[in-house]
Design a protein around this motif. Structure first.
Motif, mmCIF file in Angstrom:
data_model
loop_
_atom_site.group_PDB
_atom_site.id
_atom_site.type_symbol
_atom_site.label_atom_id
_atom_site.label_comp_id
_atom_site.label_asym_id
_atom_site.label_seq_id
_atom_site.Cartn_x
_atom_site.Cartn_y
_atom_site.Cartn_z
ATOM 1 N N ALA A 199 0.773 -1.543 0.088
ATOM 2 C CA ALA A 199 -0.439 0.063 -0.085
ATOM 3 C C ALA A 199 0.706 1.329 -0.147
ATOM 4 O O ALA A 199 0.976 2.232 -0.673
ATOM 5 C CB ALA A 199 -0.982 -0.109 1.065
ATOM 6 N N ASN A 200 1.797 0.860 0.910
ATOM 7 C CA ASN A 200 2.903 2.658 0.697
ATOM 8 C C ASN A 200 3.361 2.850 -0.215
ATOM 9 O O ASN A 200 3.368 3.598 -0.914
ATOM 10 C CB ASN A 200 4.070 2.670 1.836
ATOM 11 C CG ASN A 200 3.612 2.624 3.433
ATOM 12 O OD1 ASN A 200 2.340 3.215 3.213
ATOM 13 N ND2 ASN A 200 4.341 1.944 3.857
ATOM 14 N N LYS A 201 4.116 1.005 -0.960
ATOM 15 C CA LYS A 201 4.302 1.420 -2.361
ATOM 16 C C LYS A 201 3.315 2.583 -4.060
ATOM 17 O O LYS A 201 3.729 3.588 -4.588
ATOM 18 C CB LYS A 201 4.927 0.302 -2.978
ATOM 19 C CG LYS A 201 6.169 -0.648 -2.611
ATOM 20 C CD LYS A 201 6.398 -1.906 -2.596
ATOM 21 C CE LYS A 201 7.658 -2.215 -1.978
ATOM 22 N NZ LYS A 201 8.090 -3.883 -2.538
ATOM 23 N N VAL A 202 1.841 1.786 -3.411
ATOM 24 C CA VAL A 202 1.093 2.694 -4.171
ATOM 25 C C VAL A 202 0.875 4.174 -4.318
ATOM 26 O O VAL A 202 1.098 4.943 -4.926
ATOM 27 C CB VAL A 202 0.136 1.295 -4.598
ATOM 28 C CG1 VAL A 202 -1.115 2.190 -4.957
ATOM 29 C CG2 VAL A 202 -0.244 0.559 -4.871
ATOM 30 N N ARG A 203 1.489 4.377 -2.433
ATOM 31 C CA ARG A 203 1.035 5.579 -2.225
ATOM 32 C C ARG A 203 2.266 6.208 -2.768
ATOM 33 O O ARG A 203 1.625 7.495 -3.763
ATOM 34 C CB ARG A 203 0.240 5.654 -0.908
ATOM 35 C CG ARG A 203 -0.312 5.323 -0.273
ATOM 36 C CD ARG A 203 -1.112 5.580 1.156
ATOM 37 N NE ARG A 203 -1.464 4.286 1.925
ATOM 38 C CZ ARG A 203 -1.378 3.577 2.688
ATOM 39 N NH1 ARG A 203 -0.052 3.778 3.240
ATOM 40 N NH2 ARG A 203 -1.919 2.732 3.360
ATOM 41 N N SER A 204 2.885 5.768 -2.374
ATOM 42 C CA SER A 204 4.429 7.187 -2.582
ATOM 43 C C SER A 204 4.536 7.210 -4.288
ATOM 44 O O SER A 204 4.815 8.167 -5.123
ATOM 45 C CB SER A 204 4.912 6.302 -2.161
ATOM 46 O OG SER A 204 5.969 5.021 -2.414
ATOM 47 N N GLN A 205 4.523 6.126 -5.230
ATOM 48 C CA GLN A 205 4.475 5.954 -6.799
ATOM 49 C C GLN A 205 3.687 6.560 -7.719
ATOM 50 O O GLN A 205 3.851 7.345 -8.584
ATOM 51 C CB GLN A 205 5.382 4.643 -7.120
ATOM 52 C CG GLN A 205 6.503 4.350 -6.684
ATOM 53 C CD GLN A 205 7.588 3.382 -7.169
ATOM 54 O OE1 GLN A 205 7.200 3.534 -8.208
ATOM 55 N NE2 GLN A 205 7.791 2.301 -6.866
#
Length: 323
Positions: free
Chosen positions: A307-313
């Motif tokens: 989820a953090n990867k999706v948010r950041s990218q």
């Protein structure tokens, strides 16, 4: 003859000057009328459609399906939390989380500021779940409840304002829309700060959205349910024993759209950037919405990482759910 020609020239200049004066006066009058027309109920007290502000021109966005901000531990920005002055008033921002609950008037800001930098240095997106506050830490997360209709949202504070003495918080257009405040321009709300320390998030002491399956509840309803969760909702040992126990599966919801094509676009982006790892990326249709979902993941920790990867990218508010 020369005197006659001079008289004609002077007369023409006088007429041109008069026409120019009339044109300017009409322009100012029209501008004033247009400005007043954009303010709700013809008053500047309503917020919302102030000056050239208002809803965006992109009508294809399903605002009601935009997920709430997902609270996470973030370090306060030193530059954004220094004492400052605005409109003759001094403000001393909080630099760390502290219990905070207050009722007051919420306004909202839209296309006039869309694309501009906020006090955090981030670009303001009127379709994100964000807000401006005069003293809460930047960044921080708050739950905002509209007592008039019971709707609730979670937003991320990343900007300063509003600086009118009768306003408590300035919401993004999307947040105001989900709370039912857009048409009236402003309204009474209750704002509660969320403790995002690692311990608080781990224990889900003040927010618990993972227990609500998004297939059965909108994001606004998730906020409402999270306010009402208590021990009376916990199943008894007898009822629990009658249910078959199965291992939990966690998913990351990256978006929800009325249009299947919009879901497919996001699905392809996630696959192209390899944000799901070995997990599947599906465009699931349920309850009138196409939900782009990553998973399943065997643990919440693994789901949180993706989820953090999706948010950041992708700069979108991905949320973790389970079933």
């Amino acid at each position: 003859m020369a005197i006659f020609q001079k008289s004609i020239i002077i007369l023409c200049m006088a007429l041109l000057s008069a026409c120019a004066g009339t044109s300017n006066t009409k322009s100012e009058s029209t501008s004033a009328k247009n400005t007043a027309a954009k303010q709700p109920n013809g008053s500047s007290k309503g917020g919302g459609y102030y000056l050239d502000d208002g809803p965006g021109d992109n009508t294809s966005i399903d605002i009601a399906s935009i997920p709430d901000a997902q609270p996470r531990t973030e370090k306060p920005l030193v530059s954004s939390n220094k004492p400052y002055q605005a409109l003759g008033q001094k403000y001393v921002p909080m630099t760390n989380y502290a219990p905070y609950t207050k009722q007051g008037v919420a306004s909202w800001y839209g296309k006039r500021y869309h694309g501009r930098k906020t006090s955090s240095g981030e670009v303001y997106d009127m379709y994100s779940m964000s807000a401006a506050h005069t003293t809460l830490p930047i960044p921080s997360y708050v739950r905002v409840v509209n007592p008039a209709n019971g709707r609730a949202v979670v937003v991320r504070v990343n900007d300063r304002g509003p600086f009118k003495h009768d306003r408590l918080i300035d919401l993004s257009y999307a947040a105001a829309y989900k709370l039912g405040l857009v048409a009236q321009g402003s309204g009474l709300v209750e704002v509660t700060a969320i403790d995002t320390s690692p311990e608080a998030l781990k224990n889900a002491a003040n927010i618990n959205v993972a227990k609500i399956e998004p297939s059965y509840a909108s994001t606004a309803q998730i906020g409402e349910y999270s306010n009402s969760l208590n021990t009376s909702n916990t199943p008894t040992a007898e009822s629990a024993s009658n249910k078959e126990v199965s291992p939990a599966s966690y998913y990351v919801q990256a978006g929800a759209f009325k249009s299947e094509a919009n879901g497919e676009v996001l699905q392809k982006k996630i696959l192209t950037l390899d944000l799901a790892g070995n997990a599947a990326v599906t465009n699931v249709y349920n309850n009138g919405l196409h939900r782009v979902r990553l998973g399943p993941f065997s643990s919440k920790r693994e789901a949180d990482i993706h989820a953090n990867k999706v948010r950041s990218q992708l700069n979108i508010s991905a949320i973790v759910t389970n079933q």
